[in-house]
Design an enzyme around this catalytic site. Structure first.
Site, PDB file in Angstrom:
ATOM      1  N   SER A 189       0.851  -1.194   0.000  1.00  0.00           N
ATOM      2  CA  SER A 189       0.000   0.000   0.000  1.00  0.00           C
ATOM      3  C   SER A 189       0.894   1.254   0.000  1.00  0.00           C
ATOM      4  O   SER A 189       1.824   1.319  -0.799  1.00  0.00           O
ATOM      5  CB  SER A 189      -0.949  -0.078   1.204  1.00  0.00           C
ATOM      6  OG  SER A 189      -1.965   0.859   1.095  1.00  0.00           O
ATOM      7  N   ASP A 223      -8.668  -3.011  -6.464  1.00  0.00           N
ATOM      8  CA  ASP A 223      -7.767  -2.187  -5.665  1.00  0.00           C
ATOM      9  C   ASP A 223      -7.736  -0.792  -6.269  1.00  0.00           C
ATOM     10  O   ASP A 223      -7.504  -0.638  -7.474  1.00  0.00           O
ATOM     11  CB  ASP A 223      -6.366  -2.820  -5.692  1.00  0.00           C
ATOM     12  CG  ASP A 223      -5.372  -2.066  -4.826  1.00  0.00           C
ATOM     13  OD1 ASP A 223      -5.653  -0.937  -4.401  1.00  0.00           O
ATOM     14  OD2 ASP A 223      -4.288  -2.634  -4.583  1.00  0.00           O
ATOM     15  N   HIS A 253      -7.456  -4.643  -2.021  1.00  0.00           N
ATOM     16  CA  HIS A 253      -6.427  -3.758  -1.467  1.00  0.00           C
ATOM     17  C   HIS A 253      -6.051  -4.120  -0.023  1.00  0.00           C
ATOM     18  O   HIS A 253      -6.898  -4.477   0.779  1.00  0.00           O
ATOM     19  CB  HIS A 253      -6.910  -2.301  -1.503  1.00  0.00           C
ATOM     20  CG  HIS A 253      -5.846  -1.352  -1.050  1.00  0.00           C
ATOM     21  ND1 HIS A 253      -4.853  -0.905  -1.896  1.00  0.00           N
ATOM     22  CD2 HIS A 253      -5.574  -0.808   0.155  1.00  0.00           C
ATOM     23  CE1 HIS A 253      -4.040  -0.126  -1.222  1.00  0.00           C
ATOM     24  NE2 HIS A 253      -4.445  -0.045   0.024  1.00  0.00           N
TER      25      HIS A 253
END
Ligand SMILES: *[C@@H]1O[C@H](CO)[C@@H](O)[C@H](O)[C@H]1NC(C)=O
Ligand SMILES: *[C@@H]1O[C@H](CO)[C@@H](O)[C@H](O)[C@H]1NC(C)=O
Length: 283
Positions: A189, A223, A253
């Protein structure tokens, strides 16, 4: 009594309505994903309410929630785990206990959390880093960095650059028995973005994208950062950087953070496995 039941029922229906989300058909364990998603939405709603009531800031509420996942630096039979700091920047180090005749590889793992949340202390990150240490017989260094909105960009990046440069010094690598030719910088991320940026700036400098080392990129179909990931894959491929790209059709995600109880998804474990196996073969 009837009034209370009605109240409770209305709140339940409101929350259920508010948190219902259509899940794509190919998602594994859809009910768990729905529950995690609903938990996030309800937490967001609570955080917004508390902020509007002037009781605490949105991110403070989330920091409290995330704090429940914090772990202490617990050593075990294989690994010495130490919380320390590199010139004021907190880091957790995972050092294999077994004596080794040769130097070890190292992994620097930068946690995610949208630049506003998260820490290496969180159970999901602590677990990934332990598994990495064990399976690769590697030294793992996980930094924390200043978070927004208290510390605006580029504070997070500056901290990561600083701590990585410090770790990469010959004397520090020698202290931990690290082989200078076998070091990986990784993250998920926002931590993935930081890992990519730090690698460009610290190791090879921006103007020389083509000099980036062998790179592993894992993108997920469901995502918000999917396209950014795919664009990065294209950019690196175009300048000839050797890459391994895996696109996970049923991926969502931040799933690396959902591989430990109570948010335990098989998908999370599968992707962590892919990451560690790739490292084992390539680092
Ligand atoms: C320590 O390493 C051994 C051998 O790899 C493994 O079987 C064991 O589960 C590890 N212990 C922990 C606490 O991870
Ligand atoms: C990056 O490398 C180029 C070419 O070697 C050099 O001219 C430039 O000054 C470097 N930039 C930084 C920020 O180090």
């Amino acid at each position: 009594m009837r009034y209370k039941t009605l109240c409770f029922g209305s709140i339940f229906i409101f929350l259920a309505y508010h948190s219902y989300v259509a899940i794509p058909e190919n998602i594994e364990e859809p009910w768990k994903v729905r529950i995690i998603d609903a938990g996030m939405k309800i937490s967001s709603l609570m955080a917004t309410l508390l902020e509007n009531m002037g009781l605490m800031k949105f991110e403070e509420f989330f920091a409290i929630l995330m704090g429940f996942q914090d772990t202490k630096p617990v050593s075990d039979e294989n690994i010495t785990v130490i919380d320390t700091d590199f010139s004021g920047i907190p880091v957790r180090l995972y050092l294999p206990k077994r004596k080794s005749a040769k130097q070890r590889p190292a992994v620097i793992y930068i946690h995610g959390g949208a630049y506003i949340l998260g820490s290496f202390k969180m159970l999901p990150y602590d677990s990934v880093n332990r598994w990495t240490t064990n399976k690769l017989d590697a030294v793992v260094m996980a930094p924390d960095y200043r978070l927004a909105p208290q510390h605006l960009f580029p504070a997070a990046l500056e901290d990561c650059i600083f701590v990585v440069k410090l770790f990469l010094q010959d004397k520090v690598l020698a202290k931990y028995g690290v082989d200078p030719t076998r070091i990986c910088i990784s993250g998920d991320s926002s931590g993935g973005t930081l890992a990519a940026t730090v690698t460009q700036l610290v190791c090879f400098n921006d103007s020389q994208l083509q000099k980036l080392p062998l790179t592993y990129i894992l993108t997920c179909e469901h995502d918000i950062l999917r396209d950014d990931g795919l664009i990065y894959v294209t950019r690196l491929t175009n300048v000839g950087v050797p890459i391994t790209h895996e696109h996970i059709e049923d991926g969502i995600h931040g799933v690396i953070s959902f591989a430990t109880a109570p948010f335990h998804l098989q998908l999370g474990l599968r992707l962590i496995d892919k990451y560690i196996i790739w490292l084992k073969e390539n680092l």
